[in-house]
Design a protein around this motif. Structure first.
Motif, PDB file in Angstrom:
ATOM      1  N   THR A 191      -7.336  -4.696   4.753  1.00 13.52           N
ATOM      2  CA  THR A 191      -7.406  -5.153   3.257  1.00 13.52           C
ATOM      3  C   THR A 191      -8.680  -5.933   3.007  1.00 13.52           C
ATOM      4  OG1 THR A 191      -4.997  -5.206   3.089  1.00 13.52           O
ATOM      5  CG2 THR A 191      -6.480  -6.359   1.360  1.00 13.52           C
ATOM      6  N   ARG A 215      -7.596   2.632   6.320  1.00 11.26           N
ATOM      7  CA  ARG A 215      -6.889   2.872   7.289  1.00 11.26           C
ATOM      8  C   ARG A 215      -7.176   4.065   8.145  1.00 11.26           C
ATOM      9  NH1 ARG A 215      -1.456   5.172   4.406  1.00 11.26           N
ATOM     10  NH2 ARG A 215      -2.238   7.289   3.715  1.00 11.26           N
ATOM     11  N   ASP A 216      -6.668   4.490   9.329  1.00 11.62           N
ATOM     12  CA  ASP A 216      -6.894   5.546  10.058  1.00 11.62           C
ATOM     13  C   ASP A 216      -5.716   6.441   9.667  1.00 11.62           C
ATOM     14  OD1 ASP A 216      -6.884   7.733  12.031  1.00 11.62           O
ATOM     15  OD2 ASP A 216      -7.762   6.327  13.324  1.00 11.62           O
ATOM     16  N   TRP A 241      -4.566   7.517  -1.453  1.00  8.54           N
ATOM     17  CA  TRP A 241      -5.763   7.501  -0.272  1.00  8.54           C
ATOM     18  C   TRP A 241      -6.468   8.448  -0.401  1.00  8.54           C
ATOM     19  CZ3 TRP A 241      -6.032   3.223   2.575  1.00  8.54           C
ATOM     20  CH2 TRP A 241      -4.741   2.346   2.494  1.00  8.54           C
ATOM     21  N   GLY A 265      -8.353  -1.055   0.510  1.00  2.00           N
ATOM     22  CA  GLY A 265      -7.645  -0.870   1.890  1.00  2.00           C
ATOM     23  C   GLY A 265      -8.283   0.151   2.595  1.00  2.00           C
ATOM     24  N   TRP A 294       0.867  -1.287  -0.097  1.00  4.36           N
ATOM     25  CA  TRP A 294      -0.024  -0.021   0.037  1.00  4.36           C
ATOM     26  C   TRP A 294       0.856   1.233  -0.071  1.00  4.36           C
ATOM     27  CZ3 TRP A 294      -4.956  -0.828  -1.362  1.00  4.36           C
ATOM     28  CH2 TRP A 294      -5.702  -1.848  -0.955  1.00  4.36           C
ATOM     29  N   HIS A 326      -2.597   6.296  11.884  1.00  3.53           N
ATOM     30  CA  HIS A 326      -2.029   5.028  11.804  1.00  3.53           C
ATOM     31  C   HIS A 326      -1.762   4.582  10.559  1.00  3.53           C
ATOM     32  CE1 HIS A 326      -2.387   5.085  16.322  1.00  3.53           C
ATOM     33  NE2 HIS A 326      -3.938   5.380  15.890  1.00  3.53           N
ATOM     34  N   PRO A 327      -1.046   5.228   9.484  1.00  2.39           N
ATOM     35  CA  PRO A 327      -0.859   4.911   8.050  1.00  2.39           C
ATOM     36  C   PRO A 327      -0.372   3.400   7.897  1.00  2.39           C
ATOM     37  CG  PRO A 327       0.484   6.497   8.605  1.00  2.39           C
ATOM     38  CD  PRO A 327      -0.195   6.217   9.690  1.00  2.39           C
ATOM     39  N   ASP A 328       0.436   2.836   9.000  1.00  3.26           N
ATOM     40  CA  ASP A 328       0.816   1.447   8.533  1.00  3.26           C
ATOM     41  C   ASP A 328      -0.019   0.203   9.011  1.00  3.26           C
ATOM     42  OD1 ASP A 328       3.270   2.703   7.642  1.00  3.26           O
ATOM     43  OD2 ASP A 328       4.273   2.508   9.648  1.00  3.26           O
ATOM     44  N   GLN A 329      -1.136   0.654   9.599  1.00  9.64           N
ATOM     45  CA  GLN A 329      -2.259  -0.353   9.856  1.00  9.64           C
ATOM     46  C   GLN A 329      -3.417  -0.216   8.645  1.00  9.64           C
ATOM     47  OE1 GLN A 329      -3.274   0.337  13.829  1.00  9.64           O
ATOM     48  NE2 GLN A 329      -1.353   0.406  14.732  1.00  9.64           N
ATOM     49  N   VAL A 330      -3.077  -1.251   7.802  1.00  2.86           N
ATOM     50  CA  VAL A 330      -4.263  -1.054   6.681  1.00  2.86           C
ATOM     51  C   VAL A 330      -5.110  -2.310   6.783  1.00  2.86           C
ATOM     52  CG1 VAL A 330      -4.699  -1.089   4.242  1.00  2.86           C
ATOM     53  CG2 VAL A 330      -2.650   0.216   5.402  1.00  2.86           C
TER      54      VAL A 330
END
Length: 69
Positions: A50, A40-41, A15, A38, A10, A44-48
């Motif tokens: 899917t 996400r918040d 986005w 995808g 991602w 917290h861009p690394d927590q996606v």
């Protein structure tokens, strides 16, 4: 293993988001890449999360039906 989703990188996804409607600072962003969706918040861009196209379609239908109100 059955039910495994394809891995999506991602990092270069485009986005999209809508303005936050509360004071939490949470902003949900959505992207579509490699046939997957995808979510996400922004904080917290690394927590996606899917989603497959079928899962995304079911989610959107649920939103329109008021299932998450």
């Amino acid at each position: 293993m059955a039910g495994d989703k394809p891995k999506v990188d991602w990092t270069d996804a485009v986005w999209r988001s809508a303005p936050s409607v509360d004071e939490s600072g949470s902003v949900v962003e959505i992207a579509h890449k490699d046939g997957m969706y995808g979510m996400r918040d922004r904080r917290h861009p690394d927590q996606v999360l899917t989603f497959t196209p079928g899962e995304w379609d079911a989610f959107v239908k649920g939103v329109h039906a008021g299932e998450f109100d």
